[in-house]
Design an enzyme around this catalytic site. Structure first.
Site, PDB file in Angstrom:
ATOM      1  N   ARG A 116      26.009  -5.111  26.390  1.00 38.98           N
ATOM      2  CA  ARG A 116      26.304  -5.609  27.746  1.00 38.98           C
ATOM      3  C   ARG A 116      27.561  -6.466  27.650  1.00 38.98           C
ATOM      4  O   ARG A 116      27.648  -7.373  26.825  1.00 38.98           O
ATOM      5  CB  ARG A 116      25.175  -6.455  28.302  1.00 38.98           C
ATOM      6  CG  ARG A 116      25.658  -7.308  29.481  1.00 38.98           C
ATOM      7  CD  ARG A 116      24.584  -8.000  30.218  1.00 38.98           C
ATOM      8  NE  ARG A 116      23.782  -7.058  30.968  1.00 38.98           N
ATOM      9  CZ  ARG A 116      23.037  -7.397  32.026  1.00 38.98           C
ATOM     10  NH1 ARG A 116      23.016  -8.630  32.457  1.00 38.98           N
ATOM     11  NH2 ARG A 116      22.324  -6.486  32.660  1.00 38.98           N
ATOM     12  N   HIS A 143      26.420   0.431  35.297  1.00 34.36           N
ATOM     13  CA  HIS A 143      25.126  -0.135  34.876  1.00 34.36           C
ATOM     14  C   HIS A 143      24.093   1.002  34.917  1.00 34.36           C
ATOM     15  O   HIS A 143      23.177   1.011  35.748  1.00 34.36           O
ATOM     16  CB  HIS A 143      24.740  -1.271  35.832  1.00 34.36           C
ATOM     17  CG  HIS A 143      23.660  -2.166  35.325  1.00 34.36           C
ATOM     18  ND1 HIS A 143      23.074  -2.037  34.084  1.00 34.36           N
ATOM     19  CD2 HIS A 143      23.038  -3.246  35.909  1.00 34.36           C
ATOM     20  CE1 HIS A 143      22.160  -2.973  33.926  1.00 34.36           C
ATOM     21  NE2 HIS A 143      22.118  -3.711  35.015  1.00 34.36           N
ATOM     22  N   GLN A 146      20.158   0.553  34.851  1.00 32.62           N
ATOM     23  CA  GLN A 146      19.640  -0.022  36.100  1.00 32.62           C
ATOM     24  C   GLN A 146      19.334   1.078  37.114  1.00 32.62           C
ATOM     25  O   GLN A 146      18.248   1.115  37.702  1.00 32.62           O
ATOM     26  CB  GLN A 146      20.685  -0.983  36.693  1.00 32.62           C
ATOM     27  CG  GLN A 146      20.305  -1.520  38.057  1.00 32.62           C
ATOM     28  CD  GLN A 146      19.087  -2.431  38.012  1.00 32.62           C
ATOM     29  OE1 GLN A 146      19.056  -3.357  37.223  1.00 32.62           O
ATOM     30  NE2 GLN A 146      18.092  -2.174  38.832  1.00 32.62           N
ATOM     31  N   ASP A 238      23.235  -5.970  46.099  1.00 33.64           N
ATOM     32  CA  ASP A 238      23.448  -6.653  44.816  1.00 33.64           C
ATOM     33  C   ASP A 238      24.247  -7.910  45.139  1.00 33.64           C
ATOM     34  O   ASP A 238      24.789  -8.043  46.252  1.00 33.64           O
ATOM     35  CB  ASP A 238      24.221  -5.701  43.882  1.00 33.64           C
ATOM     36  CG  ASP A 238      24.485  -6.283  42.496  1.00 33.64           C
ATOM     37  OD1 ASP A 238      23.864  -7.313  42.140  1.00 33.64           O
ATOM     38  OD2 ASP A 238      25.312  -5.701  41.759  1.00 33.64           O
ATOM     39  N   CYS A 279      18.817  -4.981  42.408  1.00 33.96           N
ATOM     40  CA  CYS A 279      18.731  -4.925  40.945  1.00 33.96           C
ATOM     41  C   CYS A 279      18.318  -6.264  40.347  1.00 33.96           C
ATOM     42  O   CYS A 279      17.813  -6.300  39.229  1.00 33.96           O
ATOM     43  CB  CYS A 279      20.067  -4.477  40.374  1.00 33.96           C
ATOM     44  SG  CYS A 279      21.454  -5.498  40.903  1.00 33.96           S
ATOM     45  N   ARG A 307      12.471  -1.199  34.970  1.00 37.22           N
ATOM     46  CA  ARG A 307      13.544  -1.229  33.958  1.00 37.22           C
ATOM     47  C   ARG A 307      12.956  -0.943  32.582  1.00 37.22           C
ATOM     48  O   ARG A 307      13.531  -0.221  31.777  1.00 37.22           O
ATOM     49  CB  ARG A 307      14.235  -2.608  33.925  1.00 37.22           C
ATOM     50  CG  ARG A 307      14.975  -3.023  35.171  1.00 37.22           C
ATOM     51  CD  ARG A 307      16.146  -2.131  35.487  1.00 37.22           C
ATOM     52  NE  ARG A 307      17.061  -1.979  34.358  1.00 37.22           N
ATOM     53  CZ  ARG A 307      17.934  -2.910  33.946  1.00 37.22           C
ATOM     54  NH1 ARG A 307      18.046  -4.051  34.570  1.00 37.22           N
ATOM     55  NH2 ARG A 307      18.738  -2.667  32.909  1.00 37.22           N
TER      56      ARG A 307
HETATM   57  N1   CP Z   1      19.340  -6.138  36.798  1.00 35.59           N
HETATM   58  C1   CP Z   1      19.755  -6.649  35.642  1.00 35.59           C
HETATM   59  O1   CP Z   1      20.525  -6.052  34.889  1.00 35.59           O
HETATM   60  O2   CP Z   1      19.270  -7.888  35.365  1.00 35.59           O
HETATM   61  P1   CP Z   1      19.728  -8.811  34.169  1.00 35.59           P
HETATM   62  O3   CP Z   1      21.138  -9.233  34.443  1.00 35.59           O
HETATM   63  O4   CP Z   1      18.760  -9.966  34.191  1.00 35.59           O
HETATM   64  O5   CP Z   1      19.646  -8.030  32.883  1.00 35.59           O
HETATM   65  N1  NVA Z   2      26.798  -6.577  39.792  1.00 38.54           N
HETATM   66  C1  NVA Z   2      25.998  -7.534  39.048  1.00 38.54           C
HETATM   67  C2  NVA Z   2      24.804  -6.855  38.469  1.00 38.54           C
HETATM   68  C3  NVA Z   2      23.849  -7.763  37.745  1.00 38.54           C
HETATM   69  C4  NVA Z   2      22.679  -7.033  37.187  1.00 38.54           C
HETATM   70  C5  NVA Z   2      26.862  -8.156  37.965  1.00 38.54           C
HETATM   71  O1  NVA Z   2      27.606  -7.431  37.308  1.00 38.54           O
HETATM   72  O2  NVA Z   2      26.787  -9.361  37.785  1.00 38.54           O
END
Ligand code: CP
Ligand code: NVA
Length: 320
Positions: A116, A143, A146, A238, A279, A307
């Site tokens: 990530r 993502h 997700q 989101d 999400c 998830r």
């Molecule tokens: N939805 C999601 O990716 O959550 P986190 O940022 O907590 O991993």
């Molecule tokens: N768009 C958000 C998603 C978090 C799961 C981000 O990148 O912060």
């Protein structure tokens, strides 16, 4: 069919050893396979297995996470695998050591890697140089794990996703919106992004998805009018400010205020059975009102649980 039997089908062979960087790299049949496998995994969630025994998974995080980290760590660890959490405060990644060299070393020690972080090019380099499956647990661009959970949740509520109408309302160029666009084009979901013009998804990605939606029959639209939610099975939003964009908070708040998902917008679907998806994490009072996310139409908490099941299915399909 049992999970073991499912895992022995021809498609499993095609998925063994594969990375998941974006759903653009998979065929619709392969995505369908992982979705169906996820259903079996969820049905058997209380059964005890050791399907990852003897395997190791590096969990690399440049950005924070609750769900993605916990889903990978518990899905893998509870079945005998050994997950190792590595934040950029712990390892040399990209600082004292190049991404390529880090990938080479991790590939010698781990069965697979989850990443990530910021750049899509980092997760691509990890996949190219490690020699093991690499999973994108979120980058600025995509993502994918997700949106597998999202479509899974849509199907839990409405059955087969093909032909369903999903509307994303909010920052239309973020990683989640872009990933929903790709998976919808692949699976034939009628997907609308409702966003201010300046936050529209890039035309290159829309172009890339065109042949996919032509093949699947998906109707993809981008517009700036919230009235576009009419007839939707699901409204999705989101955060207005994604990780790494914190300096844009005030600008986004002003721009996206008319795009909050609240009771009025839910009613504009004209569907009493429409569901709300997010999400998470959510900023209640910004992209969604508290009464919607905490109300009866919300499936955000199922989505969070899903998830884990969908990530376990990805790991089973690619690692066993
Ligand atoms: N939805 C999601 O990716 O959550 P986190 O940022 O907590 O991993
Ligand atoms: N768009 C958000 C998603 C978090 C799961 C981000 O990148 O912060």
């Amino acid at each position: 069919m049992s999970i073991q039997e499912t895992l022995q089908t021809a498609l499993t062979g095609a998925l063994a050893g594969r990375s998941l960087l974006t759903w653009l790299d998979y065929t619709p049949e392969e995505i369908r396979y992982v979705l169906d496998l996820s259903k079996q995994v969820k049905r058997e969630k209380n059964a005890v297995h050791e399907r990852f025994k003897g395997k190791t998974l590096a969990l690399l995080f440049e950005k924070r996470s609750t769900r993605t980290r916990c889903a990978f760590e518990t899905a893998f660890g509870e079945e005998g695998g050994h997950p190792v959490f590595l934040s950029t405060a712990d390892i040399q990644l990209g600082a004292k050591e190049s991404i390529e060299d880090t990938a080479r070393v991790l590939g010698r020690m781990f069965s697979a890697i989850q990443f990530r972080g910021f750049k899509q090019s980092t997760v691509e380099a990890l996949a190219s140089y490690s020699g093991v499956p690499v999973y994108n647990g979120l980058t600025d661009a995509f993502h994918p794990t997700q949106v597998l959970a999202d479509i899974f949740t849509l199907e839990e509520n409405f059955g087969e996703c093909k032909g369903k109408k999903l509307c994303f309302v909010g920052d239309g160029r973020n990683n989640v919106a872009r990933s929903l666009l790709v998976i919808s084009a692949q699976l034939g979901i009628n997907f609308s992004i409702i966003t201010p013009k300046t936050l529209s998804p890039d035309t290159e990605l829309l172009k890339t998805c065109e042949p996919l939606s032509q093949r699947s029959g998906a109707l993809i639209t981008v517009g700036d009018d919230p009235a576009g939610v009419a007839g939707a099975d699901a409204l999705y939003t989101d955060v207005w400010v994604s990780m790494g964009e914190e300096s844009k908070r005030e600008e986004r708040r002003a721009l996206l205020k008319p795009y909050q998902i609240n009771q009025t917008l839910m009613e504009m679907t004209g569907r009493k059975d429409a569901i709300f998806l997010h999400c998470l994490p959510a900023v209640k009072g910004e992209e969604v009102s508290a009464d919607v996310i905490d109300g009866p139409q919300s499936r955000a908490w199922d989505q969070a649980e899903n998830r884990k099941h969908t990530i376990k299915a990805i790991l089973l399909a690619t690692l066993t």
